[in-house]
Design an enzyme around this catalytic site. Structure first.
Site, PDB file in Angstrom:
ATOM      1  N   HIS A 367       0.814  -1.215   0.000  1.00  0.00           N
ATOM      2  CA  HIS A 367       0.000   0.000   0.000  1.00  0.00           C
ATOM      3  C   HIS A 367       0.844   1.260   0.000  1.00  0.00           C
ATOM      4  CE1 HIS A 367      -3.621  -2.437   1.602  1.00  0.00           C
ATOM      5  NE2 HIS A 367      -3.197  -2.820   0.424  1.00  0.00           N
ATOM      6  N   ARG A 474      -8.805   5.205  -9.786  1.00  0.00           N
ATOM      7  CA  ARG A 474      -8.947   3.937  -9.051  1.00  0.00           C
ATOM      8  C   ARG A 474      -9.458   4.243  -7.644  1.00  0.00           C
ATOM      9  NH1 ARG A 474      -3.712   2.582 -11.987  1.00  0.00           N
ATOM     10  NH2 ARG A 474      -4.064   0.573 -12.967  1.00  0.00           N
ATOM     11  N   ARG A 510     -13.701   4.620 -11.458  1.00  0.00           N
ATOM     12  CA  ARG A 510     -13.955   3.183 -11.479  1.00  0.00           C
ATOM     13  C   ARG A 510     -14.447   2.781 -10.092  1.00  0.00           C
ATOM     14  NH1 ARG A 510      -9.083  -0.818 -12.505  1.00  0.00           N
ATOM     15  NH2 ARG A 510      -8.473  -0.281 -10.389  1.00  0.00           N
ATOM     16  N   GLU A 609     -11.721  -6.422 -19.259  1.00  0.00           N
ATOM     17  CA  GLU A 609     -10.492  -7.008 -18.718  1.00  0.00           C
ATOM     18  C   GLU A 609     -10.653  -8.485 -18.388  1.00  0.00           C
ATOM     19  OE1 GLU A 609      -9.249  -4.886 -15.182  1.00  0.00           O
ATOM     20  OE2 GLU A 609     -11.291  -4.671 -14.444  1.00  0.00           O
ATOM     21  N   ASN A 632      -3.956  -4.729 -18.169  1.00  0.00           N
ATOM     22  CA  ASN A 632      -3.144  -5.469 -17.191  1.00  0.00           C
ATOM     23  C   ASN A 632      -3.816  -6.802 -16.877  1.00  0.00           C
ATOM     24  OD1 ASN A 632      -1.747  -3.085 -17.075  1.00  0.00           O
ATOM     25  ND2 ASN A 632      -2.645  -2.414 -15.140  1.00  0.00           N
ATOM     26  N   ASP A 633      -5.094  -6.720 -16.565  1.00  0.00           N
ATOM     27  CA  ASP A 633      -5.814  -7.953 -16.247  1.00  0.00           C
ATOM     28  C   ASP A 633      -6.122  -8.746 -17.501  1.00  0.00           C
ATOM     29  OD1 ASP A 633      -6.031  -8.161 -13.417  1.00  0.00           O
ATOM     30  OD2 ASP A 633      -7.287  -6.369 -13.440  1.00  0.00           O
ATOM     31  N   ARG A 643       0.055 -11.449 -13.257  1.00  0.00           N
ATOM     32  CA  ARG A 643       0.756 -10.187 -13.508  1.00  0.00           C
ATOM     33  C   ARG A 643       1.758  -9.855 -12.403  1.00  0.00           C
ATOM     34  NH1 ARG A 643      -4.327  -5.963 -12.762  1.00  0.00           N
ATOM     35  NH2 ARG A 643      -2.856  -4.394 -12.095  1.00  0.00           N
ATOM     36  N   CYS A 680      -6.639   1.666 -20.452  1.00  0.00           N
ATOM     37  CA  CYS A 680      -6.057   2.292 -19.257  1.00  0.00           C
ATOM     38  C   CYS A 680      -5.051   1.399 -18.539  1.00  0.00           C
ATOM     39  CB  CYS A 680      -7.154   2.753 -18.307  1.00  0.00           C
ATOM     40  SG  CYS A 680      -8.189   1.416 -17.722  1.00  0.00           S
TER      41      CYS A 680
HETATM   42  C1  PEP Z   1      -6.035  -3.098 -15.692  1.00  0.00           C
HETATM   43  O1  PEP Z   1      -6.366  -4.197 -15.256  1.00  0.00           O
HETATM   44  O2  PEP Z   1      -5.407  -2.947 -16.760  1.00  0.00           O
HETATM   45  C2  PEP Z   1      -6.368  -1.867 -14.976  1.00  0.00           C
HETATM   46  C3  PEP Z   1      -6.232  -0.697 -15.516  1.00  0.00           C
HETATM   47  O3  PEP Z   1      -6.771  -1.978 -13.690  1.00  0.00           O
HETATM   48  P1  PEP Z   1      -5.848  -2.413 -12.478  1.00  0.00           P
HETATM   49  O4  PEP Z   1      -4.427  -2.360 -12.920  1.00  0.00           O
HETATM   50  O5  PEP Z   1      -6.158  -1.463 -11.381  1.00  0.00           O
HETATM   51  O6  PEP Z   1      -6.327  -3.802 -12.204  1.00  0.00           O
HETATM   52 MG    MG Z   2      -7.783  -4.451 -13.683  1.00  0.00          MG
END
Ligand code: PEP
Ligand code: MG
Length: 755
Positions: A367, A474, A510, A609, A632-633, A643, A680
């Site tokens: 965190h 976020r 979000r 995602e 990312n997800d 990841r 994003c």
């Molecule tokens: C993602 O998953 O790409 C995303 C933008 O959200 P987070 O990284 O917060 O999971």
């Molecule tokens: Mg995500």
């Protein structure tokens, strides 16, 4: 060795006198070894000091041949002395020469001595040297004698650490304690910082090691323990956990240790050897650290941290020294060094003075890393034992890009990093100059570059970078850095402040994306075999609609009179989005009924995602007001590669035909239904990846603030028509490839696209 039983106090007193004498360092050491030998009725007493090259050098001796001083050395692990240094544990032998590790050094003349007792000279769990006594006769050293010698070694540790012995080192044979260290950890926040170490929890400076009045010291110790126990009990009972990071579980562990009989007995026994209460705490803690540092089991190492915290509390209680650095005492160019740190604690420091952060405990998903990222402080995590290795005030360099930390760097190393930092600063200036230049490709296509954010401290970056808006806010970050569940009014206040700070551009919020790797310390965690595939994000939101409802209400109220955008994370089916939308509709109806002002425009979007959405793209693009790709997800689920797992995270490339095809399907579906699509995830902020994304049709990317400059520079040099053609051809010609990265990079180079 009768003397040792009754004598440690007397010895300590004598040694203290020697310490205060105005004599040279060598003369002082020579006197010290004589005193120790005589007090312990030993024929030999020798001090070996650890050098920067890892060798242990004989610095003083009583009993061995004096020619051997500064001549005899042992490598780490060599001989009994090397063994003690390596194991950081005492060794007592009645017949040393029979020990398999015994190594004979003819210049010392030690062959006539049979019994041997050696202890490590420890500070903060690190070995600085080895102190040895030897006797001619074969004899067994008692436990008390071992204790007495360890206590004496503490005084020597202070002397070594003070730097007094540096003058005795021959050129090139520097003493280890002040040696330059090059350490490697986990790169958390990009950037290079040069400055001076500040310990987040300052080490207590122990000014008095030797007790004047042993009974008085025992009483001080008992008093401090009682006060500390009381304060822990109070924290637990009040439920007021004294700030973030001090959660009930930790406090319960503290309480357990604070009542641990073995620990308390050791403290008292150590005071009776003639140490002050604070020196005894340090001594007992040194032993525990040395033992626990050798453990590889993360659970046991975790206990070391708890014990460290407890010892530190006790030391502060005893000495009255402050537990944290007072705000005004922070120097310019501070590199903060912490074992672990709560996110709120970092926010308390004056950002203008912070050049970097190094953490012993705390990786990229901790965190505090979230806050460090938002503040743009170059950060390296997972640097084992850093709080003992760096002394306050030491020169220190943090390279948050490579994950390297240089402690007490030599001037050439420092020069190289200073140059790196200057280059970065120059590049930042160039990016800054582009702030108001629109992001348009060479052939005239505008690209919207948005910014990712999550805390109020992120918001000024919008103006600094010239971002089109906040494309991903976020909301869970507020929940992650707070000590307890933020109430609706606190959520409202944050959302409103963010929108007020960016009045002319819509912010895309979000809803809570918790679960998986995003854990709230105050929320009951459910054990899950696969948290990434578990109960998280919208799944929690739909199962616990109260949570989602109050968040949506806070957002709707904060967005009164303006355009409000809300999107839902981890949606796997269109129906999930419809259910979330129903909740939002119900909140709109509720607020209307109660005469609240509503947003002028409300747009509800879906994050793409979860791969299942790839086969519902038409339906979701029809129902949602906009789509946002969480690459990312999406990439982690597409390739089944965690990841956050270093072994596999980089194994598959987003710049590969399957990933690019999936990403293209999404942007095409948006275009077919006239719905905006942004991306994003982190790849949007990497120039090469962003080039490919624009080539396959993306016109909106949201990225970390520091990426805006590099990506805009790339966009300005891009001939989109030519690039789109190239990428299309590349994808069809090499559909089976693991990666298209090399070809894309060569293309960029050949066409002078800045990456
Ligand atoms: C993602 O998953 O790409 C995303 C933008 O959200 P987070 O990284 O917060 O999971
Ligand atoms: Mg995500």
């Amino acid at each position: 060795m009768r003397g040792a039983l009754g004598g440690p106090r007397l010895l300590l007193r004598r040694l203290r006198e020697v310490m205060a004498e105005p004599i040279s360092a060598q003369a002082r050491l020579d006197k010290i070894v004589v005193q120790i030998a005589s007090n312990m009725v030993a024929e030999v007493c020798s001090l070996y000091v650890l050098r920067a090259d890892g060798a242990l050098e004989l610095y003083a001796t009583e009993g061995l041949k004096s020619e051997a001083v500064h001549l005899t050395t042992m490598r780490s692990g060599e001989g009994l002395v090397g063994l003690i240094a390596k194991s950081a544990e005492p060794l007592a032998l009645a017949d040393a020469q029979k020990h398999p590790a015994f190594s004979y050094k003819p210049e010392t003349g030690e062959e006539i001595y049979h019994s041997f007792l050696g202890v490590p000279v420890l500070r903060g769990g690190n070995t600085l040297g080895v102190l040895v006594v030897q006797n001619r006769a074969r004899r067994t050293y008692s436990e008390e004698e071992v204790e007495a010698l360890q206590t004496t070694a503490m005084l020597l540790a202070e002397m070594v650490a003070s730097g007094e012995l540096e003058a005795l080192a021959r050129p090139g044979d520097d003493i280890a304690v002040r040696r330059p260290l090059s350490l490697k950890g986990t790169a958390i926040v990009d950037g290079v910082g040069l400055g001076h170490a500040v310990l987040h929890e300052p080490r207590v400076e122990i000014k008095h090691i030797v007790a004047e009045d042993v009974q008085g010291e025992i009483e001080r110790l008992d008093g401090a323990i009682a006060a500390m126990r009381e304060s822990i009990d109070r924290l637990i009972d009040d439920g007021d956990h004294g700030g973030p990071g001090e959660h009930r579980e930790i406090l319960e562990t503290f309480r357990m240790f604070a009542h641990d009989r073995g620990w308390l007995r050791r403290l008292r026994e150590t005071v009776t050897t003639g140490l002050t209460a604070e020196a005894a705490v340090e001594r007992v803690q040194n032993d525990a650290r040395a033992r626990l540092l050798r453990q590889t089991d993360p659970y046991l190492r975790g206990r070391l941290h708890d014990l460290d915290d407890l010892a530190s509390r006790l030391l502060h209680q005893l000495t009255g020294q402050p537990l944290f650095v007072p705000r005004e005492a922070l120097p310019e160019n501070a590199i903060l060094v912490a074992r672990a740190m709560g996110p709120a604690a970092l926010l308390d420091y004056d950002r203008a003075r912070l050049r970097g952060l190094v953490l012993d405990d705390g990786g990229a998903t901790s965190h505090v890393a979230v806050v460090a990222r938002a503040l743009g402080i170059p950060t390296v995590g997972d640097v084992a034992n850093i709080t003992s290795l760096a002394e306050p005030g030491d020169a220190i360099i943090v390279d948050g890009t490579s994950g390297e930390v240089q402690v007490r760097p030599q001037s050439d190393v420092e020069g190289a990093y200073a140059e790196k930092a200057r280059l970065r600063a120059r590049r930042q200036e160039q990016y800054h100059a582009l702030r108001d230049v629109p992001a348009v490709t060479k052939d005239g296509t505008p690209i919207e570059l948005h910014m990712n954010a999550g805390l109020l401290v992120d918001v000024p970056h919008v103006a600094e970078t010239g971002a089109a808006s906040i494309g991903l806010f976020r909301t869970e970050l507020q929940f992650m850095v707070a000590p307890q569940f933020p109430r609706m009014r606190e959520q409202y206040a944050l959302y409103k402040s963010v929108m007020d700070a960016v009045p002319d551009r819509p912010v895309t919020f979000r809803t809570l994306d918790i679960g998986g790797d995003k854990i709230l310390p105050y929320m009951t965690a459910y054990e899950e075999e696969n948290p990434a595939l578990g109960w998280r994000a919208i799944r929690i939101g739909l199962d616990r609609p109260g949570l989602l409802r109050s968040q949506i209400r806070a957002l709707l109220r904060a967005g009164a009179g303006r355009e409000l955008r809300i999107m839902f994370p981890m949606v796997a089916t269109v129906e999930e989005f419809e259910r979330a939308k129903e909740i939002a509709d119900r909140e709109v109806a509720y607020l209307t009924r109660h005469d609240y002002a509503l947003p002028a425009v409300l747009r509800l979007g879906v994050m793409v995602e979860v791969p299942s959405l790839l086969w519902q793209l038409d339906e979701v693009a029809e129902k949602a007001d906009f789509l946002s790709v969480g690459s990312n997800d999406l990439i982690q689920y597409l390739f089944a590669a965690d990841r956050d797992n270093k072994r596999v995270a980089g194994r598959f490339d987003p710049l590969s035909p399957p990933a690019l095809r999936a990403l293209k399907m999404i942007v095409d579906a948006g275009a077919a239904h006239g719905k905006p699509v942004t991306l994003c995830g982190e790849i949007g902020g990497k120039p090469l990846e962003a080039m490919a994304l624009i080539a396959i049709g993306y016109r909106g990317l949201s990225m970390p603030p520091a990426s805006l400059g590099p990506v805009k520079t790339m966009v300005l040099g891009l001939d989109l028509g030519q690039t789109a053609h190239f990428v299309k051809d590349l994808m069809s010609r090499h559909a089976g490839r693991h990666s298209l990265r090399d070809e894309l990079r060569s293309f960029a180079k050949a066409h002078k696209v800045a990456l």
